[in-house]
Design an enzyme around this catalytic site. Structure first.
Site, PDB file in Angstrom:
ATOM      1  N   GLY A  31     115.147  65.010 115.279  1.00  0.00           N
ATOM      2  CA  GLY A  31     115.900  66.257 115.218  1.00  0.00           C
ATOM      3  C   GLY A  31     117.400  66.106 115.315  1.00  0.00           C
ATOM      4  N   CYS A 240      96.302  84.870  95.934  1.00  0.00           N
ATOM      5  CA  CYS A 240      96.851  84.399  94.661  1.00  0.00           C
ATOM      6  C   CYS A 240      96.061  85.026  93.516  1.00  0.00           C
ATOM      7  CB  CYS A 240      96.780  82.867  94.583  1.00  0.00           C
ATOM      8  SG  CYS A 240      97.244  82.231  92.952  1.00  0.00           S
ATOM      9  N   CYS A 243      94.331  81.820  91.501  1.00  0.00           N
ATOM     10  CA  CYS A 243      93.274  80.992  92.086  1.00  0.00           C
ATOM     11  C   CYS A 243      92.579  81.672  93.250  1.00  0.00           C
ATOM     12  CB  CYS A 243      93.825  79.636  92.516  1.00  0.00           C
ATOM     13  SG  CYS A 243      94.721  79.680  94.084  1.00  0.00           S
ATOM     14  N   CYS A 265     100.431  81.338  93.645  1.00  0.00           N
ATOM     15  CA  CYS A 265     100.805  80.272  94.580  1.00  0.00           C
ATOM     16  C   CYS A 265     102.146  79.668  94.176  1.00  0.00           C
ATOM     17  CB  CYS A 265      99.776  79.144  94.554  1.00  0.00           C
ATOM     18  SG  CYS A 265      98.176  79.577  95.215  1.00  0.00           S
ATOM     19  N   CYS A 271      97.522  75.314  93.452  1.00  0.00           N
ATOM     20  CA  CYS A 271      96.911  76.374  92.654  1.00  0.00           C
ATOM     21  C   CYS A 271      96.086  75.764  91.516  1.00  0.00           C
ATOM     22  CB  CYS A 271      98.008  77.279  92.089  1.00  0.00           C
ATOM     23  SG  CYS A 271      97.423  78.856  91.460  1.00  0.00           S
TER      24      CYS A 271
END
Lengths: 291, 189, 360
Positions: A31, A240, A243, A265, A271
């Site tokens: 970080g 979606c 899909c 997606c 997808c």
């Protein structure tokens, strides 16, 4: 076929060595933003030069590279970066998340869980999570040193006072291993939970701002929140339309000027794989025989 | 400079250093895992893995400290010829190479600055053996816990207490390498 | 029916082919040669070299041709090429006191050793369009004078001999290199000067102008502006001595600024410094003003909050390659983030409307 006029993966060896040292320090201090002497790349700052330099420093000839922008492999900048490494490193490329050993991304984390042995490289525009609260690097560096993140909490609290909730929807800051507050790059906050405990190595490159940082595998990264206003990873409340996936991040596509829209997606590989496996959404058509 | 010092570098540096870095990265990112480094033939007593790390990470901008038991004219010449790294005393070192006895006490090495904790030394410790047994490791990079045959625990516990300051460590043995970043918690078992 | 947009590669190839055609323009008109650009658009070439941080007029001219005259794009091409070049060594510092000057003026003295030489300048031209140029007329050759063989000493040196201007201690320390190390703030003066000399001419000009209008005023006189060629020398280890490896054209500006003084030090003038590749005097003068404004701390002046005094603001925003890249990146797709914002705004609106209805 690699272009012989340039070194493997474009950068000269000394530059790669310098970047590799920065990556290792980043991994050792999760970080924390490690300054590095970012080079001018043959693509503009802001278009992935940090990610490209990190990828170049990591690539081995045996790698299979995937590049996505907004979750999609076929967006023009993803195409351009993928081609760059095909030309300069001669590596294999793929659109399949599971086949890739190195994935360079802008703004998304793939839906498919990553595995050990994979590296996810993020393109980062502004690596400093405090930058929009305090523009001076000299000040924000001090804040990180002193672990003084009060300004960030004030900002989030002001959101709640004004909007009744934290109104940050992307680029949502996380605290890493209880120490550094880190900018996850402009991924939607939907993706934030995937930052933590990920099996892959996650590397972040900011070229213009000359910073590299990292999340080693299985690292704690907690989205900042308050007990009474907990973090929620949200997305469009739809499935979606191609899909049928109910839990993937969606792009909204306007289909006419009468207000019709569909949701698909953002992760094109996810997808496509689902459709190839026979999943069909509200407006989808069954795919014959897979991809 | 002795002629032998000119030998034993990378034959194809861009590819070999890339593969070596990936192993070094995986090692640092997954403390307690052991990886293989090949491609260099450094002069004794430097191990293959330590030699590869030096070739991969050091250059003319990285002051290197060579521990007394490794400080032979041939080792010095080899490092100078292949990397150009200035050879320095422990407090000035960005990298250090030697046995654990050479590199202790470790408080001599740079642990970074409060605002720049990255300005710290990386130790390359040559080990007689290297196995995934011994002190228990937890922290970033480790799913639950791991074990590694560290030369001792107290120095690494003291180092962890400095976090985010601290030095980072590679342990090498033959052509094998493991790492212990400053972020790892170490417990004797 | 929605079909995910494919064919990004084809689109990119087609766009680049079109770009190449547009660059060439009308094929019934003769193509520009790199040599023509180098010799006839020399000031554009100079700017590309200065901000590209690479002294190579032929490559700069090529970059201008390739970029269709977009100088920032040309500078970008040079920068990207420059980073790939191996560093063979470092030259000795150039001696501008030994410059073979083509132009040298001082605003602080009417006449001075070495003389005032106007040189090839736009100054005092009346800015009237010269329609003869449109007719491609040949230019009569300019009158010549014998070359000046006498040394041309720096004006600041003459002031320094009398202690009238603050001295700059000479040092043999190798300055840090902006292109090889990440910028660290506060920056040394050497680092600041590196950033300003490759900074965007427009940005540096505006910063300098703002100091003249009172935002961090430094009361600058152009002590001296000189343009000419200097020798570049480099130590060759195999030879054991320095040899001249070439000459480059430079513009140097030294400003003489309002004096300071203290209880221990009598008042003396202070300096601002500008040094830029090629004949680039607007940039060099602006550089010297910005340099001087940034020196407030070391010269014991007050920080008035002026932009040109703000080191972080100036250094982090002067590079046009960084600026243009980040500015232009917002044209890349951001629909994932936008979607997140869209959902957020919808949610906030729905909640606000619901609570409004509940209140009614």
């Amino acid at each position: 076929m690699t272009e012989q006029a340039y070194n493997f993966a474009y950068l000269d060896e000394q530059t790669k060595t310098m970047i590799r040292r920065a990556i290792l320090k980043g991994v050792a201090i999760p970080g924390y933003q490690v300054p590095f002497a970012s080079r001018e790349m043959p693509m503009p700052y802001g278009w992935g030069t940090g990610g490209v330099q990190v990828t170049a420093a990591c690539l081995v000839p045996e790698d299979t590279l995937k590049v996505i922008d907004q979750g999609a492999d076929d967006t023009t900048n993803a195409v351009s970066i993928r081609r760059f490494f095909q030309r300069t490193a001669g590596v294999a490329v793929t659109e399949a998340t599971t086949e890739a050993t190195v994935i360079q991304t802008r703004h998304r984390i793939p839906e498919t869980a990553l595995a050990e042995g994979q590296i996810l490289v993020y393109q980062v525009p502004i690596p400093e999570p405090l930058r929009f609260l305090e523009p001076r690097e000299t000040e924000t560096r001090k804040m990180h040193e002193l672990e003084d993140y009060g300004l960030m909490h004030v900002k989030l609290y002001e959101d709640i006072a004004r909007h009744g909730q934290i109104a940050t929807s992307y680029d949502y800051p996380v605290k890493v291993e209880g120490r550094y507050v880190m900018d996850p790059s402009p991924i939607p906050k939907f993706d934030n939970p995937k930052l933590a405990g990920n099996a892959a190595i996650q590397l972040f490159g900011a070229g213009r701002e000359q910073r590299i940082y990292a999340l080693p595998p299985y690292t704690e990264a907690i989205s900042l929140d308050f007990d009474d206003y907990p973090f929620v990873a949200s997305k469009a409340d739809h499935a979606c339309d191609l899909c049928g996936a109910a839990a993937s991040y969606l792009d909204e596509v306007i289909t006419d000027d009468q207000g019709s829209r569909m949701f698909v997606c953002s992760d094109t590989d996810f997808c496509g794989s689902r459709r190839a496996a026979g999943h069909v959404g509200r407006l989808g058509t069954p795919l014959a025989g897979g991809k | 400079m002795t002629p032998e010092a000119l030998l034993g570098g990378f034959a194809t540096a861009p590819q070999q250093s890339a593969r070596a870095f990936r192993a070094a990265l995986e090692a640092m990112a997954r403390p307690g895992t052991i990886w293989t480094l090949d491609g260099a033939a450094p002069p004794a007593p430097v191990s293959i893995a330590a030699g590869v790390l030096v070739l991969t990470l050091c250059d003319g901008t990285t002051p290197l400290h060579v521990g007394p038991s490794f400080d032979t004219p041939l080792v010095r010449d080899w490092i100078t010829f292949h990397t150009g790294a200035p050879l320095v005393a422990a407090p000035d070192a960005q990298f250090a190479l030697g046995s654990w006895a050479d590199l202790t006490p470790t408080h001599r090495f740079a642990v970074g600055l409060p605002d720049y904790p990255d300005r710290s030394a990386t130790l390359i410790v040559e080990m007689p053996t290297l196995t995934t047994t011994g002190p228990r490791l937890t922290g970033p990079g480790i799913a639950t816990h791991a074990h590694l045959s560290l030369p001792e625990t107290a120095a690494f516990q003291a180092n962890r207490a400095l976090f985010p300051l601290g030095f980072d460590t590679y342990l090498t043995c033959g052509n094998r390498v493991a790492a212990l970043p400053r972020s790892t918690k170490v417990e004797a078992v | 029916m929605y079909v995910a947009v494919k064919g990004g590669e084809r689109a990119i190839d087609a766009a680049h082919a079109w770009l190449a055609e547009e660059r060439r323009g009308d094929t019934t008109i003769a193509e520009l040669s790199v040599a023509q650009i180098r010799s006839q658009l020399a000031l554009a070439v100079n700017r590309v070299m200065a901000e590209g941080s690479l002294h190579d007029p032929d490559l700069a001219a090529l970059a201008i041709k390739q970029s269709r005259g977009d100088l920032i794009e040309a500078i970008f091409l040079i920068r990207a090429y420059r980073t790939t070049l191996p560093r063979l060594g470092a030259s000795h510092p150039v001696e501008t006191a030994n410059m073979a000057v083509t132009r040298r003026i001082s605003a602080t003295f009417k006449d001075l050793p070495g003389g005032q030489i106007l040189g090839p300048t736009f100054d005092y031209t009346h800015r009237l369009l010269d329609f003869k140029l449109a007719a491609e007329g040949e230019v009569p050759s300019a009158p010549t004078a014998p070359a000046i063989m006498e040394p041309v000493p720096h004006v600041t040196g003459m002031l320094g001999r009398d202690g009238l201007i603050q001295s700059e201690p000479a040092g043999n320390d190798t300055p840090s290199d902006l292109t090889r190390e990440p910028m660290e703030l506060p920056a040394s003066r050497a680092l600041r000067l590196q950033a300003i000399t490759r900074g965007d001419e427009g940005f540096i000009l505006s910063m300098a102008y703002s100091t003249q209008r009172g935002y961090g005023r430094t009361h600058a006189f152009v002590g001296e502006l000189r343009i000419g060629t200097v020798a570049v020398e480099m130590d060759i280890p195999e030879l054991g001595f320095a040899v001249e490896i070439g000459e480059i054209e430079l513009t140097e500006c030294e400003t003489v600024n309002q004096f300071k003084g203290s209880k221990t030090e009598p008042p003396q003038f202070t300096r601002g410094y500008g040094l830029v590749f090629g004949q680039t005097e607007r940039k060099a003068i602006a550089m010297s003003l910005v340099d001087r404004a940034l020196r407030w701390k070391e010269l014991g002046e007050d920080y008035s909050g002026a932009p040109a005094q703000d080191e972080e603001f100036v250094l982090m925003h002067s590079d046009n390659i960084q600026a243009t890249g980040f500015l232009e990146h917002i044209k890349l797709p951001h629909y994932v983030d936008f979607q997140a914002e869209l959902e957020m705004v919808r949610k906030l609106r729905a909640e606000a409307l619901a609570s409004k209805r509940a209140a009614e």
